[in-house]
Design an enzyme around this catalytic site. Structure first.
Site, PDB file in Angstrom:
ATOM      1  N   ASP A  81     -30.429 -13.872  30.878  1.00 56.99           N
ATOM      2  CA  ASP A  81     -30.964 -14.627  29.980  1.00 56.99           C
ATOM      3  C   ASP A  81     -30.081 -15.810  29.375  1.00 56.99           C
ATOM      4  OD1 ASP A  81     -33.230 -13.045  30.231  1.00 56.99           O
ATOM      5  OD2 ASP A  81     -33.549 -12.889  28.166  1.00 56.99           O
ATOM      6  N   SER A 517     -33.260 -14.095  21.307  1.00 58.19           N
ATOM      7  CA  SER A 517     -32.200 -13.389  21.797  1.00 58.19           C
ATOM      8  C   SER A 517     -31.593 -12.394  20.939  1.00 58.19           C
ATOM      9  CB  SER A 517     -30.833 -14.113  22.193  1.00 58.19           C
ATOM     10  OG  SER A 517     -29.679 -13.461  22.608  1.00 58.19           O
TER      11      SER A 517
END
EC number: 4.2.1.9
Length: 616
Positions: A81, A517
């Site tokens: 990610d 995140s």
């Protein structure tokens, strides 16, 4: 008595062709009749959390075969990610979770495997494998690659701890010199392993412990430490025992749906709230619960969030502590021990070791255990040597952190806050809820009211933030970034990091139907449901509208009359085929992503596929 699934391909004359192919993989006559156990690895050189996993599947396989099973290894994909962040690559991150779950199902069912060991680590890999495990409901043990050591460097004559987020913030801060930014970048991620804070990967690996599907230490023991090898060896032995218990003794308690029960899901969420885990964990637990056919919803999470205190505070909510510090303080079992003493856990649950929660705590809670080997394991610490090798060092802390008044993990009496680290907010543009990581919100902005600055994409918002168009007091709204609208529900780590870079980290709010995140902190509210692309009221917000956020009272409101909202909704519907789509966004969306979007549900459902569209 259940029959070994693998017998479908290994027994009977009509399976001669299948046996011939099994023989070509190395199997012999003596192997037919043994349980075939899938070693589900996720090695890749793209991801630091997975770069060291190549040989670890072999470790597990050797133990499986030494214990009377047949091991067969395969890999899933794994998206990083952090590397995919801030560009079109992030559209693929969340959809990869579904691909991973499906690929595990495909491989295991196509080859009739009897059980699995899942070697995961990073953000979507653990959730994807978890979803598959609960969908398949065959014996499973999770063993992850482990956390990265925290970065360390010297700035202004002071040694500080670092992680990925520091590199991102300093890289965009115009007040930081090129030399300092470069120094931080080179120091932030020193070893293999999942990023060193309580980000999504480490949060999920901790939650597999609370669900009972992994061994003590799984969530916190460093990837580089020699002690972690034992988790892999134990997993290989133990999975054969679980498999034989189910197939040969008809013991259904060995199955993941009976281990990861509703009570275990509640414990996992309680842990998540207490440790201030990533908001992504909410998404993944909701999705996993659906695979397990457990009635576990945002309402359950809301109820837990109102009674569970924050007992652990870790980066990105503070730079003082990283995962290596959580481990020194007793890891997941240290936090669960304090929650148990506070009466906040369901005690009638078991784990893959066959231990009840009280039995597990008696042996592994550092504040009560008499087991010196356990205490030694929790003293496993960082070496501070750059490496991509697993089990490459054997450094230990001189002492454990068992200070529950002022240490990394706190008792109820000395909690960081009486409210937990995650909260569910509801309001007139988040009718089905939204999520905020309260652990990362400064007390001064727990209540916040300001004018909206509305953006139809993350890219547009980033440009505005770095261009000085967002000012103190603004509420940044980023919409059409949900599971369907993105598609893919991008993480907004760059916008939140850049707000900090511009000195606005405690002066603005950010609201989105996308997600954040695990490295995000600040007044960042995500998972707004319904999302804009599904007719959510977030699509009706206009620049200058006043938005009021009240975290203590779990409220988020667009300060408009119902009549005005209804009028805007009517105008949106009048756009016909263009209704509930961004007006001026140019974005290339592949066929694969369009296929994902066609079935995606909003975040309050875990962003899983809408089975009703498939008649299921």
């Amino acid at each position: 008595m259940p029959k070994y699934r693998s017998a479908t391909t290994t027994h009977g004359r009509n399976m001669a062709g299948a046996r011939a192919l099994w023989r070509a993989t190395g199997m012999t006559d003596s192997d037919f009749g043994k349980p075939i156990i899938a070693v589900v690895n996720s090695f890749t050189q793209f991801v630091p959390g997975h770069v060291h996993l190549r040989d670890l599947g072999k470790l597990v396989a050797e133990q499986i075969e030494a214990s009377g099973g047949v091991a067969k290894e395969f890999n899933t994909i794994a998206v990083d990610d952090g590397i995919a962040m801030g560009h079109g690559g992030m559209l693929y991150s969340l959809p990869s979770r579904e691909l991973i779950a499906d690929s595990v199902e495909y491989m295991v069912n196509a080859h009739c495997a009897d059980a699995m060991v899942c070697i995961s680590n990073c953000d979507k890999i653990t959730p994807g494998m978890l979803m598959a495990s609960l969908r398949l409901n065959i014996p499973v043990i999770f063993v992850s690659g482990g956390p990265m050591e925290a970065g360390k460097t010297k700035l202004s004559d002071k040694i500080i701890k670092l992680d990925l987020v520091d590199a991102m913030i300093q890289g965009a801060d115009p007040k930081v010199s090129d030399d300092q930014s470069n120094q931080v970048e080179r120091s932030a991620c020193p070893t293999c392993g999942s990023c060193s804070g309580m980000f999504t990967a480490n949060s999920m690996n901790c939650l597999t412990e609370a669900l009972g599907l992994s061994q003590p230490g799984n969530g916190s023991l460093l990837a580089t430490h020699a002690d972690r090898k034992q988790l892999f060896l134990n997993a290989g032995k133990r999975i054969v025992e679980l498999t034989k218990r189910y197939y040969e003794q008809n013991d259904e308690s060995a199955l993941p749906r009976n281990i990861a029960s509703k009570a275990a899901f509640e414990n996992a969420m309680t842990l998540d709230i207490a440790m201030g885990g990533s908001t992504n964990t909410v998404l993944h637990l909701l999705a996993a619960a659906q695979e397990a056919e457990i009635d576990f919803t945002m309402s359950d999470i809301d109820k837990l969030s109102r009674k569970v205190p924050q007992l652990c505070k870790v980066a990105p909510s503070t730079q003082k502590y990283h995962m290596e510090d959580v481990h020194r303080a007793g890891g997941v079992l240290g936090i669960l021990g304090e929650l148990d003493r506070a009466g906040l856990l369901n005690r009638n649950v078991k784990n893959v070791l066959g231990l009840t929660l009280p039995q597990t705590l008696e042996q592994y809670d550092i504040t009560v255990t008499q087991d010196e080997a356990v205490k030694k394991m929790f003293r496993a610490g960082p070496a501070g040597i750059r490496t991509t090798q697993a089990f490459s060092q054997d450094c230990r802390w001189d002492s454990l952190d068992d200070d529950r008044a002022a240490g990394c993990i706190r008792s109820l009496e000395y909690a960081y806050s009486k409210d937990g680290g995650l909260a569910v907010l509801y309001g007139n543009f988040a009718e089905n809820g939204c999520i905020v990581k309260t652990a990362g919100v400064d007390d001064s902005i727990l209540k916040f009211t300001g004018p909206a600055k509305v953006y139809e994409s993350q890219d547009e918002a980033v440009e505005a933030i770095l261009g000085g168009k967002v000012v103190e007091g603004d509420v940044v709204v980023i919409r059409y970034e949900g599971p369907k609208g993105g598609p893919g529900m991008q993480e907004m780590l760059y916008p939140t990091s850049f707000l900090k870079s511009m000195g606005l980290g405690k002066a603005c709010a950010l609201i989105t139907d996308g997600r954040f995140s695990g490295g995000t902190s600040g007044l960042s509210i995500g998972h707004v449901s319904p999302e804009a692309a599904s007719g959510g009221t977030i699509a009706l917000i206009e620049d200058g509208d006043t938005i009021a956020i009240d975290i203590p009272n779990r409220s988020i409101q667009l300060q408009l009359s119902e009549a005005e909202i209804a009028a805007r909704r009517e105008a949106q519907e009048a756009r016909g085929d263009k209704a509930w789509t961004p007006k001026n966004r140019q974005r290339q969306v592949s066929f694969a992503l369009r296929a994902y979007a066609s079935l995606a549900t909003s975040a309050d459902k875990g962003a899983v596929r809408d089975k009703s569209k498939l008649g299921g």
